[in-house]
Motif scaffolding. Structure first.
Motif: not given
Ligand code: MTE
Ligand code: MO
Length: 308
Positions: A101-106
């Motif tokens: 669960k995390k936020s990622f760049s493209v």
């Protein structure tokens, strides 16, 4: 006949210049023309179907469905081009029943999935038109492997960006349950065909086609292929989707391309091949848009007439 071996005058005179700048020129050639479509290898499996032509790039990138910008097919591109998208700082939030669960760049997602490749897919809109597009992207399956959904996860929901300052048509459609959402069962999401596209025609995705990344599910009607994704959530039940909430009798959760199941307002037996000619050709629509071999097993226990 053999070629005459004559050194061209121009080359001869400029040989030293060529030698001096040759390396610099070579290095320039190596600079990527794109951020996310870069040096994608062409897939050896998903190539141009032999009975079809590639849709012209200019057609596929100027005839669009993207309601957040406009309801007019040719109204999307001029509005989308005003969007000053900073693709490098775009984030995709991974949430729900998943370990990572995390936020990622493209770029982080591309790296996790092991890079991008180019695949030519048929694409069929529920409205009855179709195109053939070379997408650049990665199998969602490869990303899901790295994200590690928990044992409870059965479905995946996708969400588009919903910044009304950019997507200016949102406020003209207050009856729509924004943000645009879509969903798949986990086995559908993990099917080899399900693509996260970051480019088309060897370039980054144009904004009107769903930059910086979108879903492409080639055996389902085009509305499932959600654009400009900002969130991917793993769930334990069938997620809500925008079109299914608006008109469940017309837009089912499955939305598998099927010539035998008519839309309540029109037949789905054939489709218009998208081009700019005055006499567009039509062709018969294929079950699962021609991808029966790849996906039929997903639906062996499902009544396709009831589960539209
Ligand atoms: N966010 C969002 N995604 C969307 C849509 C939309 O209006 N908004 N339209 C869908 C429909 S109906 C189709 S046919 C395809 C069209 O993709 P294209 O414009 O790249 O051909 O995008 C799908 N994804
Ligand atoms: Mo569509």
């Amino acid at each position: 006949m053999t070629k005459p071996q004559i050194t061209p005058e121009f080359y001869f005179q400029n040989r030293r210049v060529f030698m001096k700048y040759g390396i610099t020129f070579g290095m320039l050639m190596l600079l990527p023309k794109t951020i996310f479509a870069g040096d994608a290898k062409k897939s050896s499996i998903y190539t141009l179907p032999k009975d079809l032509n590639l849709t012209k790039e200019d057609v596929a990138t100027s005839y669009n469905n993207f309601y957040e910008f406009s309801l007019e097919k040719d109204g999307v591109k001029p509005k989308a081009e005003k969007w000053s998208l900073d693709a490098k700082s775009w984030r995709i939030e991974i949430s729900g029943l998943v370990e990572n669960k995390k936020s990622f760049s493209v770029n982080e997602l591309i790296e996790m999935a092991g890079g991008v490749e180019e695949r030519v897919y048929r694409f069929r809109c529920v409205e009855g038109w179709s195109m053939v597009v070379p997408w650049t992207g990665f199998s969602l399956a490869k990303l899901i492997e790295k994200l590690k959904p928990t044992k409870d996860a059965t479905h995946v929901q996708f969400q588009s960006m919903s910044d009304a300052k950019v997507f200016t048509n949102i406020k003209s459609l207050p009856q729509y349950p924004w943000p645009y959402t879509e969903g798949l069962t986990l086995p559908e999401a993990k099917n080899e065909l399900t693509l996260i596209a970051t480019g088309m025609y060897g370039k980054d995705l144009p904004r009107q086609n769903g930059a910086p990344l979108r879903l492409v599910v080639p055996w389902k009607y085009g509305f499932k292929s959600i654009k400009s994704i900002t969130k991917i959530e793993f769930t334990k039940s069938q997620p809500k989707t925008l079109w299914n909430q608006l008109a469940p009798d017309e837009y089912g959760f499955y939305a598998n391309v099927n010539p035998e199941v008519a839309h309540p307002r029109w037949s789905q037996a054939s489709e218009k091949i998208l081009d700019k000619s005055f006499l567009p050709k039509r062709k018969p629509t294929l079950l699962f848009n021609g991808y029966e071999k790849e996906v039929a097993a997903l639906y062996k226990n499902l009544d396709l007439k009831k589960n539209i």
